[in-house]
Design an enzyme around this catalytic site. Structure first.
Site, PDB file in Angstrom:
ATOM      1  N   HIS A  83      24.203  56.603  50.762  1.00  0.00           N
ATOM      2  CA  HIS A  83      24.364  56.024  49.429  1.00  0.00           C
ATOM      3  C   HIS A  83      23.690  54.657  49.340  1.00  0.00           C
ATOM      4  CE1 HIS A  83      27.083  59.151  48.202  1.00  0.00           C
ATOM      5  NE2 HIS A  83      28.053  58.788  49.012  1.00  0.00           N
ATOM      6  N   HIS A 119      27.216  58.570  56.275  1.00  0.00           N
ATOM      7  CA  HIS A 119      27.392  59.081  54.909  1.00  0.00           C
ATOM      8  C   HIS A 119      27.211  57.945  53.897  1.00  0.00           C
ATOM      9  CE1 HIS A 119      29.307  61.586  51.705  1.00  0.00           C
ATOM     10  NE2 HIS A 119      29.665  60.391  51.258  1.00  0.00           N
ATOM     11  N   GLU A 120      27.933  56.848  54.130  1.00  0.00           N
ATOM     12  CA  GLU A 120      27.836  55.718  53.206  1.00  0.00           C
ATOM     13  C   GLU A 120      26.472  55.046  53.269  1.00  0.00           C
ATOM     14  OE1 GLU A 120      30.025  55.352  50.999  1.00  0.00           O
ATOM     15  OE2 GLU A 120      31.431  56.778  51.890  1.00  0.00           O
TER      16      GLU A 120
END
Length: 374
Positions: A29, A25-26
């Site tokens: 980003h 998920h990170e």
């Protein structure tokens, strides 16, 4: 006799599920930020005191905290882990200011924020696509093969051979769609649009409430109509078709999640069904003990959950940032700093309160409060 996967397997499975999903998920980003030239100051997995870490040649500190329940990427221009804007970014030299998150155009900031949930959905789609190719997908026609006497379906007037086109106005493609919808609605009236002898008719039925316990002792309530499917049809799909099938399944799971939240809000389902990290750990251990297939499917479900939850319009979550960007696009200027600070603090309080609540639910599900009462 109930079985238990054991504490060690439960902990290892939980870390093996949550850790990689949070990282990916990170990473979404981070990679989107790098694409648009934003400097990442910190890439953290876990919260609390740093256990170990390193700083790469770009100046990003990669850290691992002792509490593995989340993570964050702090870009240049962010005040904190929640990506609250830091007013000091305006005072930076021009070259450094150009690398801050806040200096980027609105559309780039939106893509960077949305990339985290998108990464989770991509993980789920890849897993579900693999299942579709290796195991197959249910393509059993939405037809009542048999109707059990005295069942909810029989009482409502559904007959063997009826072809079900919609449930509560929602189109169904196969028998699995019907079963999935009914199971989630015990004792809730459902409107069926059925075709019989070439004519359409509307039938309302109330699924009976039944309970099922798995081998780990978990007890679940589910709806049952008393309809059996015709001969099951399971087909493997090609590599070309698999991604589309997986996307449809992902959207279906998200729709089920929205339905579940709606049922809890309206009181059709108890709030005790909301679970947190402890129950995720429990399910992870149970899935791991059941085999690699069960664990992989659980990873897909949790990945969809992470993506979906992060898109909710709550400040501190990705969806809250996207909400601010949507308002900024309409107003043609950013939301005021004071409003954003108030919203982020309120969002933090809301998230912490929710975490405490679901942890209380988890402990109640484990029987802790009953033990205290003796």
């Amino acid at each position: 006799m109930t079985q238990s996967p054991g504490v060690l397997l439960t902990v290892l499975a939980f870390l093996g599920v949550i850790g990689p999903l949070v990282f990916l998920h990170e990473l979404g980003h981070y990679l989107a930020g790098r694409l648009f030239g934003v400097k990442a100051e910190v890439f953290a997995i876990g919260f609390g005191r740093e256990l170990f870490g390193l700083t790469d040649r770009r100046g990003t500190r990669w850290t691992f905290g002792w509490l593995p329940l989340g993570g964050y990427v702090r870009f240049a221009g962010d005040l904190n882990a929640g990506s609250e804007p830091d007013p000091a970014w305006l005072a930076l030299p021009a070259e450094e200011r150009a690398q801050t998150f806040q200096a980027k155009p609105l559309w780039q900031r939106a893509i960077i924020v949305a990339a985290g949930p998108v990464a989770n959905f991509i993980v789920a789609v890849m897993i579900l696509a693999a299942f579709a190719m290796l195991v197959g997908v249910n393509r059993t026609p939405p037809v009542a093969g048999t109707v059990q006497p005295g069942s909810a379906a029989a009482s409502a007037g559904i007959r063997a051979g009826d072809r079900i086109h919609t449930v509560d106005g929602r189109a169904v493609d196969d028998f699995g769609d019907i079963a999935e919808y009914v199971i989630a609605r015990p004792a809730v009236p459902i409107r069926f649009e059925v075709e019989r002898d070439g004519r359409m008719r509307t039938i309302t039925a109330i699924p009976a409430v039944q309970y099922k316990a798995d081998r780990f002792g978990n007890r679940y309530a589910f709806g049952r109509m008393g309809i059996t499917s015709p001969t099951p049809v399971v087909e493997r799909v090609s590599l070309v078709e698999a991604p589309g099938v997986a996307v449809d399944q992902t959207l279906g799971i998200m729709r089920t999640m929205v339905d579940g939240i709606g049922q809890i809000i309206t009181g059709l389902r108890p709030v005790s069904e909301l679970g947190g990290p402890l129950r995720i750990a429990q399910f992870s251990g149970e899935a791991a003990s059941a085999g690699l297939t069960s664990l992989a499917y659980l990873i897909a479900l949790i990945s969809i959950n992470l993506g979906f939850i992060n898109l909710l319009p709550v400040p501190m979550l990705d969806g809250g940032h996207l909400l601010f960007y949507g308002i900024e696009a309409l107003r043609r200027k950013p939301v005021g700093a004071e409003v954003q600070q108030w919203a982020y603090r309120s969002g933090l309080v809301l998230l912490l309160s929710l975490m405490l609540f679901v942890t209380f639910n988890d402990l109640a599900a484990f029987g802790l409060w009953r033990g205290w009462r003796g």
